[in-house]
Design an enzyme around this catalytic site. Structure first.
Site, PDB file in Angstrom:
ATOM      1  N   ARG A  40       0.954  -1.126   0.079  1.00 39.60           N
ATOM      2  CA  ARG A  40      -0.041  -0.061   0.037  1.00 39.60           C
ATOM      3  C   ARG A  40       0.861   1.160   0.000  1.00 39.60           C
ATOM      4  O   ARG A  40       1.120   1.925   1.116  1.00 39.60           O
ATOM      5  CB  ARG A  40      -0.804  -0.007   1.351  1.00 39.60           C
ATOM      6  CG  ARG A  40      -1.824   1.226   1.446  1.00 39.60           C
ATOM      7  CD  ARG A  40      -2.791   0.842   2.411  1.00 39.60           C
ATOM      8  NE  ARG A  40      -3.571   2.205   2.788  1.00 39.60           N
ATOM      9  CZ  ARG A  40      -3.276   3.324   3.255  1.00 39.60           C
ATOM     10  NH1 ARG A  40      -2.044   3.453   3.948  1.00 39.60           N
ATOM     11  NH2 ARG A  40      -4.251   4.351   3.559  1.00 39.60           N
ATOM     12  N   SER A 112     -12.944  -2.581   0.787  1.00 43.22           N
ATOM     13  CA  SER A 112     -13.389  -1.759   2.113  1.00 43.22           C
ATOM     14  C   SER A 112     -14.602  -1.553   2.221  1.00 43.22           C
ATOM     15  O   SER A 112     -15.166  -1.181   1.386  1.00 43.22           O
ATOM     16  CB  SER A 112     -12.619  -0.538   2.142  1.00 43.22           C
ATOM     17  OG  SER A 112     -11.174  -0.597   1.916  1.00 43.22           O
ATOM     18  N   LYS A 141      -4.023   6.369   8.101  1.00 41.03           N
ATOM     19  CA  LYS A 141      -4.902   6.685   7.059  1.00 41.03           C
ATOM     20  C   LYS A 141      -5.065   7.988   7.448  1.00 41.03           C
ATOM     21  O   LYS A 141      -6.010   8.198   8.274  1.00 41.03           O
ATOM     22  CB  LYS A 141      -5.562   5.796   6.907  1.00 41.03           C
ATOM     23  CG  LYS A 141      -6.609   6.027   5.592  1.00 41.03           C
ATOM     24  CD  LYS A 141      -7.656   4.795   5.582  1.00 41.03           C
ATOM     25  CE  LYS A 141      -8.573   5.005   4.512  1.00 41.03           C
ATOM     26  NZ  LYS A 141      -8.647   4.922   3.096  1.00 41.03           N
TER      27      LYS A 141
HETATM   28  C1  LIG Z   1      -5.466   1.195   5.531  1.00 45.49           C
HETATM   29  C2  LIG Z   1      -6.645   1.697   6.650  1.00 45.49           C
HETATM   30  N1  LIG Z   1      -7.949   1.557   6.614  1.00 45.49           N
HETATM   31  C3  LIG Z   1      -8.502   1.789   7.655  1.00 45.49           C
HETATM   32  S1  LIG Z   1      -7.532   2.092   8.967  1.00 45.49           S
HETATM   33  C4  LIG Z   1      -6.230   1.883   8.002  1.00 45.49           C
HETATM   34  C5  LIG Z   1      -4.695   2.161   8.434  1.00 45.49           C
HETATM   35  C6  LIG Z   1      -4.548   1.147   9.601  1.00 45.49           C
HETATM   36  O1  LIG Z   1      -3.204   1.386  10.091  1.00 45.49           O
HETATM   37  P1  LIG Z   1      -2.890   1.014  11.588  1.00 45.49           P
HETATM   38  O2  LIG Z   1      -2.929  -0.656  11.724  1.00 45.49           O
HETATM   39  O3  LIG Z   1      -1.334   1.605  11.803  1.00 45.49           O
HETATM   40  O4  LIG Z   1      -3.907   1.494  12.556  1.00 45.49           O
HETATM   41  C1  LIG Z   2      -8.664   0.327   3.721  1.00 48.97           C
HETATM   42  C2  LIG Z   2      -8.284  -0.889   3.893  1.00 48.97           C
HETATM   43  C3  LIG Z   2      -9.170  -1.678   4.453  1.00 48.97           C
HETATM   44  N1  LIG Z   2      -9.100  -2.963   4.722  1.00 48.97           N
HETATM   45  C4  LIG Z   2      -8.114  -3.804   4.268  1.00 48.97           C
HETATM   46  C5  LIG Z   2      -7.832  -4.794   4.329  1.00 48.97           C
HETATM   47  N2  LIG Z   2      -7.062  -2.841   3.624  1.00 48.97           N
HETATM   48  C6  LIG Z   2      -7.286  -1.526   3.109  1.00 48.97           C
HETATM   49  N3  LIG Z   2      -6.397  -0.920   2.629  1.00 48.97           N
END
Ligand SMILES: Cc1ncsc1CCOP(=O)(O)O
Ligand SMILES: C=C1C=NC(C)=NC1=N
Ligand SMILES: [Mg+2]
Length: 217
Positions: A40, A112, A141
């Site tokens: 990502r 998602s 994020k």
């Molecule tokens: C990609 C994404 N989508 C919802 S929260 C998130 C980030 C999660 O990162 P972390 O595990 O550091 O909270």
């Molecule tokens: C936003 C997200 C939510 N869920 C997962 C598995 N990946 C992501 N990048």
């Protein structure tokens, strides 16, 4: 894809590892036993062009070495070009139905979701799993929705018992069991492993705790 592969789903981009080498972090997490990996590369300092492609290829090669599926976030064309094992897309990406048609049936499609309506649409699009969150507060994020807790995981697991679910957002060793007990097949996370001084140790500790709690059947 089988739902056990969602157990410890590591997500990472070069922007998540502070001063560490992302390739070293990924190898440590793979050595520690992550069950799925998502590339990502996103945000203001994200790699682009050839740098992004070469970084993705290096990550894919590592995943192959450890026999862990390699998923790419958002970038469907890159996933196809690299013959990744699948893609993960959000609500703001192209329509999941079109993406399923583009990648074919043999690739993993993750979506998602933030509501039961979005979950139903993901199922109709042929998603292999849904990512539900953010469950807890996250700093990884920038445009994340506000933390929703585990309620949608519980509702989705009750409504669609055969749909694989992964929780995401602020998940750590202290709250990952709660996410599984709510009905998720696994947890996906970035910082709990990517910012840990020893990603191998962080991964082993998370797996140990996750193995203590099976999804409520
Ligand atoms: C990609 C994404 N989508 C919802 S929260 C998130 C980030 C999660 O990162 P972390 O595990 O550091 O909270
Ligand atoms: C936003 C997200 C939510 N869920 C997962 C598995 N990946 C992501 N990048
Ligand atoms: Mg997206």
């Amino acid at each position: 894809m089988n739902r056990e592969q969602l157990q410890l789903y590591f997500i990472m981009g070069s922007q998540n590892v502070e001063e560490h080498d992302p390739i070293v972090v990924l190898e440590e997490a793979l050595r520690g036993g992550i069950t799925l990996f998502q590339f990502r590369e996103k945000g203001e300092n994200a790699l682009t062009g050839e740098d992004k492609i070469n970084f993705a290829k290096a990550c894919k090669a590592l995943c192959k070495k450890y026999n862990v599926p390699f998923i790419i976030n958002d970038d469907v064309n890159l996933a196809i070009a690299l013959d990744a094992d699948g893609v993960h897309v959000g609500q703001d990406d192209a329509n999941a139905i079109a993406i399923r048609e583009k990648i074919g049936l043999d690739k993993i499609l993750g979506v998602s979701t933030h509501s039961l309506t979005e979950v139903t649409a993901a199922i109709n699009a042929g998603a292999d799993y849904v990512g539900i969150g953010p469950v807890y507060a996250t700093t990884s994020k920038s445009d994340a929705n506000s933390p929703a807790g585990t309620i949608l995981i519980e509702q989705t697991a009750a409504t669609y018992p055969s749909l694989p679910i992964v929780g995401i957002g602020g998940i750590t060793i202290d709250n990952c069991q709660t996410v599984i007990r709510a009905g998720a097949d696994g947890v996906s996370l970035i910082s709990a492993i990517a910012t840990h001084e020893e990603p191998f140790v962080a991964t082993r500790q998370l797996l140990h705790v996750l193995q203590q709690v099976a999804k409520i059947s």
